[in-house]
Design a protein around this motif. Structure first.
Motif, PDB file in Angstrom:
ATOM      1  N   SER A   8       0.815  -1.219   0.000  1.00 34.70           N
ATOM      2  CA  SER A   8       0.000   0.000   0.000  1.00 34.70           C
ATOM      3  C   SER A   8       0.853   1.276   0.000  1.00 34.70           C
ATOM      4  O   SER A   8       0.452   2.276  -0.616  1.00 34.70           O
ATOM      5  CB  SER A   8      -0.987  -0.002   1.170  1.00 34.70           C
ATOM      6  OG  SER A   8      -0.348  -0.204   2.407  1.00 34.70           O
ATOM      7  N   PRO A   9       2.046   1.300   0.646  1.00 33.78           N
ATOM      8  CA  PRO A   9       2.869   2.509   0.539  1.00 33.78           C
ATOM      9  C   PRO A   9       3.327   2.805  -0.892  1.00 33.78           C
ATOM     10  O   PRO A   9       3.527   3.971  -1.249  1.00 33.78           O
ATOM     11  CB  PRO A   9       4.063   2.204   1.447  1.00 33.78           C
ATOM     12  CG  PRO A   9       3.539   1.224   2.442  1.00 33.78           C
ATOM     13  CD  PRO A   9       2.596   0.367   1.655  1.00 33.78           C
ATOM     14  N   LEU A  10       3.497   1.769  -1.715  1.00 33.51           N
ATOM     15  CA  LEU A  10       3.855   2.001  -3.118  1.00 33.51           C
ATOM     16  C   LEU A  10       2.685   2.602  -3.875  1.00 33.51           C
ATOM     17  O   LEU A  10       2.853   3.482  -4.724  1.00 33.51           O
ATOM     18  CB  LEU A  10       4.273   0.691  -3.794  1.00 33.51           C
ATOM     19  CG  LEU A  10       5.445  -0.080  -3.210  1.00 33.51           C
ATOM     20  CD1 LEU A  10       5.702  -1.330  -4.043  1.00 33.51           C
ATOM     21  CD2 LEU A  10       6.704   0.777  -3.145  1.00 33.51           C
ATOM     22  N   VAL A  11       1.490   2.089  -3.575  1.00 34.42           N
ATOM     23  CA  VAL A  11       0.291   2.548  -4.264  1.00 34.42           C
ATOM     24  C   VAL A  11      -0.028   3.989  -3.882  1.00 34.42           C
ATOM     25  O   VAL A  11      -0.366   4.816  -4.734  1.00 34.42           O
ATOM     26  CB  VAL A  11      -0.894   1.616  -3.947  1.00 34.42           C
ATOM     27  CG1 VAL A  11      -2.186   2.137  -4.581  1.00 34.42           C
ATOM     28  CG2 VAL A  11      -0.602   0.194  -4.424  1.00 34.42           C
ATOM     29  N   SER A  12       0.096   4.298  -2.594  1.00 34.55           N
ATOM     30  CA  SER A  12      -0.240   5.650  -2.116  1.00 34.55           C
ATOM     31  C   SER A  12       0.948   6.600  -2.131  1.00 34.55           C
ATOM     32  O   SER A  12       0.796   7.800  -1.871  1.00 34.55           O
ATOM     33  CB  SER A  12      -0.787   5.572  -0.690  1.00 34.55           C
ATOM     34  OG  SER A  12       0.202   5.052   0.191  1.00 34.55           O
ATOM     35  N   LYS A  13       2.149   6.038  -2.409  1.00 34.35           N
ATOM     36  CA  LYS A  13       3.393   6.830  -2.472  1.00 34.35           C
ATOM     37  C   LYS A  13       3.676   7.561  -1.155  1.00 34.35           C
ATOM     38  O   LYS A  13       4.064   8.730  -1.131  1.00 34.35           O
ATOM     39  CB  LYS A  13       3.350   7.826  -3.634  1.00 34.35           C
ATOM     40  CG  LYS A  13       3.118   7.172  -4.990  1.00 34.35           C
ATOM     41  CD  LYS A  13       3.239   8.164  -6.115  1.00 34.35           C
ATOM     42  CE  LYS A  13       2.874   7.543  -7.456  1.00 34.35           C
ATOM     43  NZ  LYS A  13       3.631   6.336  -7.772  1.00 34.35           N
ATOM     44  N   VAL A  20       9.125  -1.312   2.360  1.00 33.00           N
ATOM     45  CA  VAL A  20       8.490  -2.232   1.415  1.00 33.00           C
ATOM     46  C   VAL A  20       9.482  -2.673   0.351  1.00 33.00           C
ATOM     47  O   VAL A  20       9.568  -3.860  -0.001  1.00 33.00           O
ATOM     48  CB  VAL A  20       7.261  -1.568   0.762  1.00 33.00           C
ATOM     49  CG1 VAL A  20       6.657  -2.480  -0.307  1.00 33.00           C
ATOM     50  CG2 VAL A  20       6.225  -1.224   1.807  1.00 33.00           C
ATOM     51  N   ILE A  21      10.239  -1.732  -0.158  1.00 38.70           N
ATOM     52  CA  ILE A  21      11.222  -2.051  -1.204  1.00 38.70           C
ATOM     53  C   ILE A  21      12.272  -3.010  -0.664  1.00 38.70           C
ATOM     54  O   ILE A  21      12.725  -3.922  -1.365  1.00 38.70           O
ATOM     55  CB  ILE A  21      11.851  -0.753  -1.744  1.00 38.70           C
ATOM     56  CG1 ILE A  21      10.810   0.006  -2.579  1.00 38.70           C
ATOM     57  CG2 ILE A  21      13.097  -1.050  -2.572  1.00 38.70           C
ATOM     58  CD1 ILE A  21      11.175   1.438  -2.885  1.00 38.70           C
ATOM     59  N   SER A  22      12.664  -2.843   0.571  1.00 39.43           N
ATOM     60  CA  SER A  22      13.613  -3.768   1.187  1.00 39.43           C
ATOM     61  C   SER A  22      13.035  -5.175   1.256  1.00 39.43           C
ATOM     62  O   SER A  22      13.739  -6.167   0.980  1.00 39.43           O
ATOM     63  CB  SER A  22      13.978  -3.281   2.594  1.00 39.43           C
ATOM     64  OG  SER A  22      14.857  -4.182   3.225  1.00 39.43           O
ATOM     65  N   HIS A 152      14.111   0.597  -7.696  1.00 39.62           N
ATOM     66  CA  HIS A 152      14.598   1.092  -6.410  1.00 39.62           C
ATOM     67  C   HIS A 152      15.418   0.025  -5.693  1.00 39.62           C
ATOM     68  O   HIS A 152      16.486   0.317  -5.120  1.00 39.62           O
ATOM     69  CB  HIS A 152      13.412   1.484  -5.517  1.00 39.62           C
ATOM     70  CG  HIS A 152      12.904   2.870  -5.740  1.00 39.62           C
ATOM     71  ND1 HIS A 152      13.661   3.993  -5.471  1.00 39.62           N
ATOM     72  CD2 HIS A 152      11.705   3.311  -6.187  1.00 39.62           C
ATOM     73  CE1 HIS A 152      12.955   5.074  -5.747  1.00 39.62           C
ATOM     74  NE2 HIS A 152      11.767   4.696  -6.182  1.00 39.62           N
ATOM     75  N   ALA A 153      14.932  -1.203  -5.704  1.00 36.20           N
ATOM     76  CA  ALA A 153      15.601  -2.295  -4.990  1.00 36.20           C
ATOM     77  C   ALA A 153      16.992  -2.563  -5.540  1.00 36.20           C
ATOM     78  O   ALA A 153      17.875  -3.032  -4.815  1.00 36.20           O
ATOM     79  CB  ALA A 153      14.756  -3.563  -5.063  1.00 36.20           C
ATOM     80  N   LEU A 154      17.190  -2.245  -6.799  1.00 34.90           N
ATOM     81  CA  LEU A 154      18.486  -2.479  -7.450  1.00 34.90           C
ATOM     82  C   LEU A 154      19.365  -1.232  -7.449  1.00 34.90           C
ATOM     83  O   LEU A 154      20.465  -1.234  -8.016  1.00 34.90           O
ATOM     84  CB  LEU A 154      18.259  -2.944  -8.892  1.00 34.90           C
ATOM     85  CG  LEU A 154      17.609  -4.327  -9.023  1.00 34.90           C
ATOM     86  CD1 LEU A 154      16.985  -4.487 -10.409  1.00 34.90           C
ATOM     87  CD2 LEU A 154      18.621  -5.435  -8.764  1.00 34.90           C
ATOM     88  N   GLY A 155      18.875  -0.161  -6.832  1.00 28.23           N
ATOM     89  CA  GLY A 155      19.658   1.076  -6.780  1.00 28.23           C
ATOM     90  C   GLY A 155      19.626   1.865  -8.074  1.00 28.23           C
ATOM     91  O   GLY A 155      20.503   2.703  -8.316  1.00 28.23           O
TER      92      GLY A 155
END
Length: 312
Positions: A8-13, A20-22, A152-155
């Protein structure tokens, strides 16, 4: 255990995205599968897809065959039960598949490109088209959130992957696995052990379950249905693209339930003209270059016989 990640943090930014990305990074690097909740896709949309699948596969064979994939030059339509052939493994399922429909004025459609064209729809079933096209758009939104999180996860820059998804070869499939009461496990093996050939897959499965994934030590792990969750898995293309940081995990489907199983995978593949480079590689190294169109075309040609002059 397959992790369950609230996106949900990705959806709502909102500000919790880093956590979440971690979680997504860890899942992609260790098991290659994870569930997502908090995705923003309504229960009503999900329910309509399953009811549409049940209605379509219950139609008379003659109606389903009217949109047989063999009639399409671009791999859209009905895949008959237990279809097999020289390059087609026998799978105890039937399917309906659609892809991006760009209209007759698109240059790739006008030149009859093998990967672009019209979807096939059974006559007198306008709701089916409406429901599937709406769901396809919802899957595009979800896949865009995930592509950004992978970057993001890959930098990498958040749009690193998305620039390769302007006219993507994404494919939506409805799958029906009838229960075969033969006492033979192979007749209940809907899909053999395999890895997905594309970038990644978004799967919605009904309450029947039956998906099993192979852990890195060779053991098999059930991937049961989780309420209001989608299953995400890394494909071979993404493993190659990320220089093996993200892993594509073998999996299979076995229907021992005693009744039919339905699932809805959305295969997320880049554009046909995309040429991607393995992360961290020398761009001058030819072995680090990957032609997406050639890769996907070969996989589809091998999987589904078709009429090159077909209606699609």
């Amino acid at each position: 255990m397959i992790p369950i990640i609230d996106i949900s943090p990705l959806v709502s930014k909102d500000t919790r995205q880093d956590s979440v990305i971690s979680e997504i990074r860890n899942a992609c690097e260790t098991i290659g599968f994870f569930y997502v909740i908090g995705h923003g896709i309504s229960r009503d949309v999900q329910a309509k897809i399953f009811s549409t699948a049940r209605e379509f596969f219950a139609l008379p064979e003659s109606i389903k065959r009217s949109v047989d994939v063999a009639k399409s030059r671009c791999f859209r339509g009905y895949v008959p039960f237990a279809l097999t052939g020289p390059n087609v493994p026998k799978r105890m399922l039937e399917a309906f598949q659609m892809m991006l429909d760009l209209g007759p004025d698109d240059p790739d459609v006008a030149t009859r490109n093998i990967m672009y064209g019209a979807n096939q729809w059974p006559e007198d079933k306008p709701k089916m088209r409406e429901i599937l096209e709406a769901y396809y758009k919802e899957m595009e939104k979800l896949s865009n959130h995930l592509l950004s999180s992978f970057a993001h996860a890959l930098g990498e820059d958040p749009v690193f992957f998305s620039v390769y998804y302007q006219k993507p070869l994404t494919q939506l499939r409805l799958l029906h696995y009838p229960y075969v009461d033969s006492g033979n496990l192979e007749d209940q093996r809907g899909v053999e052990v395999h890895t997905d050939t594309g970038a990644f897959t978004i799967l919605m499965q009904d309450e029947t379950g039956g998906l099993e994934i192979q852990t890195r030590d060779g053991a098999w792990l059930d991937a049961p249905t989780v309420e209001d969750a989608f299953i995400i898995n890394v494909g071979d293309m993404m493993q190659w693209w990320t220089a093996d940081r993200f892993i594509s995990t073998p999996h299979r489907v076995t229907n021992r339930s005693g009744h039919s199983r339905y699932s809805v995978p959305f295969f997320v593949n880049p554009d046909r003209n995309a040429v991607i480079t393995r992360l961290g590689s020398d761009p001058e190294d030819a072995s680090a270059i990957f032609d997406v169109g050639a890769h996907v075309e070969k996989a589809y040609v091998d999987a589904w016989p078709r009429d090159p002059a077909g209606v699609g």
